[in-house]
Design a protein around this motif. Structure first.
Motif, short mmCIF file in Angstrom:
data_model
loop_
_atom_site.label_atom_id
_atom_site.label_comp_id
_atom_site.label_asym_id
_atom_site.label_seq_id
_atom_site.Cartn_x
_atom_site.Cartn_y
_atom_site.Cartn_z
N ILE A 78 0.84 -1.20 0.00
CA ILE A 78 0.00 0.00 0.00
C ILE A 78 0.88 1.25 0.00
O ILE A 78 0.62 2.21 -0.73
N THR A 79 1.92 1.24 0.83
CA THR A 79 2.85 2.38 0.87
C THR A 79 3.44 2.65 -0.50
O THR A 79 3.51 3.80 -0.96
N GLU A 80 3.85 1.59 -1.17
CA GLU A 80 4.45 1.72 -2.49
C GLU A 80 3.43 2.25 -3.50
O GLU A 80 3.75 3.11 -4.33
N ALA A 81 2.19 1.77 -3.42
CA ALA A 81 1.16 2.21 -4.36
C ALA A 81 0.80 3.68 -4.16
O ALA A 81 0.54 4.40 -5.14
N VAL A 121 -7.61 5.94 -3.81
CA VAL A 121 -6.63 5.30 -2.94
C VAL A 121 -7.29 4.32 -1.96
O VAL A 121 -6.66 3.33 -1.55
N ASP A 122 -8.56 4.57 -1.58
CA ASP A 122 -9.30 3.61 -0.76
C ASP A 122 -9.43 2.29 -1.51
O ASP A 122 -9.21 1.21 -0.94
N VAL A 123 -9.82 2.38 -2.76
CA VAL A 123 -10.05 1.18 -3.57
C VAL A 123 -8.74 0.44 -3.81
O VAL A 123 -8.68 -0.79 -3.71
N ILE A 124 -7.68 1.19 -4.12
CA ILE A 124 -6.37 0.56 -4.35
C ILE A 124 -5.91 -0.18 -3.10
O ILE A 124 -5.51 -1.35 -3.17
N ALA A 125 -5.97 0.48 -1.95
CA ALA A 125 -5.53 -0.15 -0.71
C ALA A 125 -6.40 -1.34 -0.35
O ALA A 125 -5.90 -2.38 0.12
N THR A 167 -9.49 -14.82 11.05
CA THR A 167 -10.37 -13.83 10.42
C THR A 167 -9.69 -12.48 10.56
O THR A 167 -9.28 -12.10 11.66
N VAL A 168 -9.59 -11.76 9.45
CA VAL A 168 -8.93 -10.46 9.44
C VAL A 168 -9.91 -9.41 8.95
O VAL A 168 -10.57 -9.60 7.93
N CYS A 169 -10.03 -8.31 9.70
CA CYS A 169 -10.87 -7.19 9.29
C CYS A 169 -9.99 -5.94 9.25
O CYS A 169 -9.07 -5.80 10.05
N TRP A 170 -10.30 -5.02 8.33
CA TRP A 170 -9.41 -3.89 8.17
C TRP A 170 -10.13 -2.65 7.65
O TRP A 170 -11.17 -2.72 7.04
N ASP A 171 -9.54 -1.51 7.97
CA ASP A 171 -9.82 -0.26 7.28
C ASP A 171 -8.61 -0.04 6.39
O ASP A 171 -7.50 0.19 6.88
N PRO A 172 -8.77 -0.14 5.07
CA PRO A 172 -7.59 -0.16 4.20
C PRO A 172 -6.76 1.11 4.23
O PRO A 172 -5.55 1.07 4.10
N SER A 176 -7.89 8.63 4.57
CA SER A 176 -7.64 8.81 3.13
C SER A 176 -8.06 10.19 2.62
O SER A 176 -7.51 10.67 1.63
N SER A 177 -9.01 10.83 3.28
CA SER A 177 -9.47 12.13 2.80
C SER A 177 -8.41 13.22 2.92
O SER A 177 -8.53 14.28 2.31
N ILE A 178 -7.36 12.95 3.71
CA ILE A 178 -6.30 13.96 3.86
C ILE A 178 -4.98 13.49 3.25
O ILE A 178 -3.95 14.13 3.42
N VAL A 179 -5.02 12.37 2.54
CA VAL A 179 -3.77 11.82 2.00
C VAL A 179 -3.15 12.75 0.97
O VAL A 179 -1.92 12.83 0.85
N ASP A 180 -3.97 13.48 0.20
CA ASP A 180 -3.39 14.35 -0.83
C ASP A 180 -2.71 15.58 -0.24
O ASP A 180 -2.01 16.30 -0.94
N ASN A 181 -2.93 15.84 1.06
CA ASN A 181 -2.21 16.90 1.76
C ASN A 181 -0.91 16.38 2.38
O ASN A 181 -0.21 17.12 3.08
N ASN A 182 -0.62 15.10 2.15
CA ASN A 182 0.58 14.46 2.68
C ASN A 182 0.53 14.35 4.20
O ASN A 182 1.56 14.40 4.87
N TRP A 183 -0.68 14.24 4.77
CA TRP A 183 -0.82 14.01 6.20
C TRP A 183 -0.77 12.51 6.47
O TRP A 183 -0.86 11.69 5.56
N ALA A 184 -0.65 12.17 7.75
CA ALA A 184 -0.47 10.76 8.13
C ALA A 184 -1.75 9.96 7.89
O ALA A 184 -2.85 10.38 8.25
N VAL A 185 -1.60 8.82 7.27
CA VAL A 185 -2.69 7.86 7.08
C VAL A 185 -2.17 6.49 7.49
O VAL A 185 -0.98 6.32 7.71
N GLY A 186 -3.06 5.53 7.61
CA GLY A 186 -2.60 4.20 8.00
C GLY A 186 -3.65 3.15 7.73
O GLY A 186 -4.83 3.45 7.49
N THR A 187 -3.21 1.91 7.76
CA THR A 187 -4.10 0.75 7.59
C THR A 187 -4.35 0.15 8.96
O THR A 187 -3.41 -0.17 9.68
N MET A 188 -5.62 0.01 9.32
CA MET A 188 -5.99 -0.56 10.63
C MET A 188 -6.45 -2.00 10.43
O MET A 188 -7.31 -2.26 9.59
N ILE A 189 -5.88 -2.91 11.22
CA ILE A 189 -6.12 -4.33 11.02
C ILE A 189 -6.45 -5.00 12.36
O ILE A 189 -5.79 -4.74 13.37
#
Length: 210
Positions: free
Chosen positions: A117-120, A142-146, A181-186, A190-203
């Motif tokens: 995801i980081t690379e993408a 980016v939500d869909v990609i992740a 069983t794995v559940c995640w927020d990919p 994501s709404s602030i990713v284009d501002n280069n703010w911190a985002v993450g994947t929750m698992i």
């Protein structure tokens, strides 16, 4: 001479993701334990409220802390961990802290997905997909990609049985004979990713016994 581009190996990205999650967990523990003091609020009310009075809570006493009470850092009071020149890699941490081989595997697989995801995200254009998830949040590219990366990782897993996502919150069986069983927020934030703010994947990970 032109600057040499920064690159990182997949192992370094997995280790960075792991360290980031550890810091996030420590921060969440802190926030859950802190009791916020009562604050006295002072402000000038708008003209149509000028006749009203607003009772203020008494201001909590301010106490000063010594440098020693702040722990290792003058800007941090929730850790005593000293800065190091080097840190243990993921395999060393798993070997020391995790004895279950299947748990080790699912952690490795999920961190590998986070590295993907980081690379993408380095090249993905942030656009609106024109759809929303079941919670009413507008989906971004980016939500869909992740999310696709996470689904692919779970389908290819050697230990993951079921999966579910915030984008598609239905538990789906992927590998019936497996364990977790794995559940995640990919991509949380994501709404602030284009501002280069911190985002993450929750698992979240659960064994089938639960």
């Amino acid at each position: 001479m032109g600057m040499k581009p920064l690159t990182a190996t997949r192992a370094e990205m997995r280790t960075a993701s792991f360290i980031g999650w550890m810091r996030f967990i420590h921060t969440m523990k802190l926030l859950s334990l802190l009791a916020l003091p009562t604050l006295a609020l002072s402000f000038t009310p708008p003209s149509f409220l000028s006749r009203r009075t607003f009772p203020l809570s008494p201001r909590s006493p301010i106490t000063s802390l010594t440098a020693e009470e702040y722990g290792a850092s003058g800007t941090s009071f929730y850790t005593t961990t000293e800065k190091q020149d080097t840190y243990d890699d993921l395999e060393s941490v798993l070997e020391a802290k995790c004895k279950d081989e299947n748990v080790k595997t699912v952690i490795r697989e999920m961190l590998e997905a986070c590295a993907d995801i980081t690379e993408a995200l380095r090249t993905a254009l942030v656009t609106v997909e024109g759809s929303s998830n079941t919670f009413g949040d507008a989906q971004l590219s980016v939500d869909v990609i992740a999310d696709n990366i996470m689904w692919d990782a779970c389908k290819d897993s050697s230990v993951i049985k079921d999966g579910a996502s915030e984008e598609d919150p239905i538990v789906r069986t992927l590998n019936p004979s497996q364990e977790y069983t794995v559940c995640w927020d990919p991509l949380d934030g994501s709404s602030i990713v284009d501002n280069n703010w911190a985002v993450g994947t929750m698992i979240g990970v659960w064994p089938k016994s639960t």
